[in-house]
Scaffold this motif. Structure first.
Motif, short mmCIF file in Angstrom:
data_model
loop_
_atom_site.label_atom_id
_atom_site.label_comp_id
_atom_site.label_asym_id
_atom_site.label_seq_id
_atom_site.Cartn_x
_atom_site.Cartn_y
_atom_site.Cartn_z
N ASP A 23 34.95 43.54 28.66
CA ASP A 23 34.25 42.46 29.58
C ASP A 23 34.30 43.46 31.48
O ASP A 23 35.44 43.13 31.20
N ALA A 24 33.24 43.44 31.85
CA ALA A 24 33.11 43.19 33.13
C ALA A 24 32.45 42.28 33.75
O ALA A 24 31.39 41.82 33.51
N VAL A 25 33.25 41.89 34.83
CA VAL A 25 33.13 40.59 35.01
C VAL A 25 32.79 40.95 37.01
O VAL A 25 33.72 40.79 37.71
N LEU A 26 31.25 40.30 37.02
CA LEU A 26 31.48 40.49 38.78
C LEU A 26 32.03 39.17 39.61
O LEU A 26 31.40 38.37 38.84
N GLN A 27 32.99 39.19 40.35
CA GLN A 27 33.48 37.98 40.49
C GLN A 27 32.61 37.01 41.74
O GLN A 27 31.75 37.86 42.72
N ARG A 28 33.05 35.33 41.50
CA ARG A 28 32.31 34.70 42.80
C ARG A 28 33.14 34.74 43.19
O ARG A 28 32.39 34.84 45.05
N ALA A 29 34.19 34.81 44.10
CA ALA A 29 35.00 35.13 44.97
C ALA A 29 34.53 35.90 45.85
O ALA A 29 34.60 37.06 45.27
N ARG A 30 34.24 35.38 47.28
CA ARG A 30 33.81 36.55 48.03
C ARG A 30 35.03 37.71 49.04
O ARG A 30 35.27 36.95 50.01
N VAL A 31 35.32 37.92 48.26
CA VAL A 31 37.24 39.08 48.61
C VAL A 31 35.49 40.28 49.24
O VAL A 31 36.47 40.85 50.14
N GLN A 32 34.81 41.14 48.86
CA GLN A 32 33.86 42.45 49.04
C GLN A 32 33.01 42.04 47.85
O GLN A 32 33.01 41.98 47.19
N TYR A 73 25.42 51.44 43.67
CA TYR A 73 24.68 49.18 44.52
C TYR A 73 24.99 49.42 45.33
O TYR A 73 24.48 49.25 46.93
N TYR A 74 25.80 49.32 45.65
CA TYR A 74 27.02 49.19 47.09
C TYR A 74 26.91 49.41 47.84
O TYR A 74 27.38 49.52 49.23
N LYS A 75 26.91 50.63 47.41
CA LYS A 75 27.13 51.89 48.06
C LYS A 75 28.60 52.13 49.06
O LYS A 75 28.69 52.21 50.49
N PRO A 76 29.92 51.65 48.37
CA PRO A 76 31.08 52.08 49.55
C PRO A 76 31.64 53.11 49.99
O PRO A 76 31.16 54.23 49.27
N ASN A 86 50.87 41.26 37.41
CA ASN A 86 51.94 41.27 37.78
C ASN A 86 52.18 39.09 37.59
O ASN A 86 53.10 38.33 36.84
N SER A 87 50.39 38.10 37.67
CA SER A 87 50.87 37.19 37.46
C SER A 87 49.86 36.50 36.49
O SER A 87 49.77 35.63 36.21
N LEU A 88 49.40 37.13 35.75
CA LEU A 88 48.50 37.33 33.96
C LEU A 88 48.23 38.73 33.47
O LEU A 88 47.94 39.81 34.14
N PRO A 89 49.74 38.02 33.14
CA PRO A 89 50.33 39.26 31.52
C PRO A 89 49.06 39.62 30.79
O PRO A 89 49.50 39.54 29.76
N HIS A 90 47.84 40.20 31.43
CA HIS A 90 47.07 40.99 29.86
C HIS A 90 45.52 41.94 30.95
O HIS A 90 46.08 42.10 32.09
N LEU A 91 45.89 43.03 30.14
CA LEU A 91 45.43 44.35 31.11
C LEU A 91 43.66 43.62 31.36
O LEU A 91 43.22 43.64 30.68
N HIS A 92 43.86 44.46 32.46
CA HIS A 92 42.32 44.08 33.99
C HIS A 92 42.81 45.12 34.70
O HIS A 92 43.98 45.14 35.05
N THR A 93 41.51 45.44 35.14
CA THR A 93 41.46 46.21 36.67
C THR A 93 40.53 45.72 37.46
O THR A 93 39.39 45.13 37.26
N HIS A 94 41.04 45.64 38.20
CA HIS A 94 40.04 45.08 39.68
C HIS A 94 39.50 45.96 40.25
O HIS A 94 40.61 46.87 40.55
N LEU A 95 38.24 45.45 40.43
CA LEU A 95 37.67 47.47 41.24
C LEU A 95 37.08 46.73 42.34
O LEU A 95 36.37 45.59 42.43
N ILE A 96 37.88 47.20 43.89
CA ILE A 96 37.81 46.76 44.97
C ILE A 96 36.84 48.01 45.88
O ILE A 96 37.40 48.43 45.96
N PRO A 97 35.67 47.34 45.64
CA PRO A 97 35.00 48.53 46.99
C PRO A 97 35.35 48.29 48.13
O PRO A 97 35.34 46.76 48.98
N ARG A 98 35.78 49.32 48.73
CA ARG A 98 35.96 49.59 49.81
C ARG A 98 34.36 50.03 51.40
O ARG A 98 33.59 50.67 50.56
#
Length: 138
Positions: A23-32, A73-76, A86-98
Motif C-alpha cells: 500500500d502507498a499512503v499519502l500522509q496527513r502529517a504536514r512533513v513535506q 506531481y510535486y516536482k521536488p 526502528n520504532s515500528l518493526p515492519h517493512l515500510h519505506t518513507h518517501l520524502i520529497p525534498r
C-alpha cells in the motif's frame, strides 16, 4: 501494520495505490508536500533482506512507482527513500520529497517519530493530491 484492514482512508492518510503486496499512503502529517509511506502487506518481515528475490523485486518496483508519481506531481528537486523500522518493526519505506525550501539542505531530512500531534495537510488538499496521484499510478 500486519493487522491492518487496508482501508483507503485512515488516521494516517489516504491510500493512493494498492497491490497484492503493498500500500502507498499519502500522509496527513504536514512533513513535506507529498510525504508518502509504502507499506509491505505480504507476510510479516522487518527488513527488506527477509524478502525473497521475487518479493523484493515487487516491493521495490512499487516503491519506485510511487516515487515516480510523487516526482511527476510535486516536482521536488530530490527524493529521499528511508527504510527504517526502528520504532515500528515492519517493512515500510518513507518517501520524502525534498524542495528548494528545505529544513535541512544537504543533510538527511529531520523526520521525527509522528504521534498525531503534528500539523496536518488540509483535508481538501490531501484529497485533491491523492486523486491526482491515483490517476498517475493507474
Amino acid at each position: 501494520m500486519c493487522d491492518s484492514t487496508r482501508p483507503d482512508v485512515d488516521a494516517y492518510g489516504i491510500r493512493i495505490k494498492a497491490t497484492d503486496l503493498t500500500d502507498a499512503v499519502l500522509q496527513r502529517a504536514r512533513v513535506q508536500p507529498g510525504y508518502t509511506v509504502v507499506i509491505w502487506r505480504g507476510r510479516h518481515v522487518n527488513e527488506p533482506t527477509e524478502l525473497s528475490d521475487d518479493e523484493a523485486s515487487l516491493y521495490w518496483r512499487d516503491v519506485l512507482a510511487a516515487a515516480r508519481a510523487l516526482i511527476e506531481y510535486y516536482k521536488p528537486i530530490k527524493m529521499n527513500y528511508e527504510t527504517l523500522g526502528n520504532s515500528l518493526p515492519h517493512l515500510h519505506t518513507h518517501l520524502i520529497p525534498r524542495y528548494k525550501e528545505d529544513p535541512a539542505p544537504g543533510r538527511p531530512f529531520p523526520l521525527l517519530p509522528l504521534d498525531g500531534s503534528e500539523p496536518q495537510v488540509p483535508q481538501r488538499q490531501l484529497q485533491e493530491d491523492a486523486e491526482a496521484l491515483r490517476a498517475l499510478l493507474a
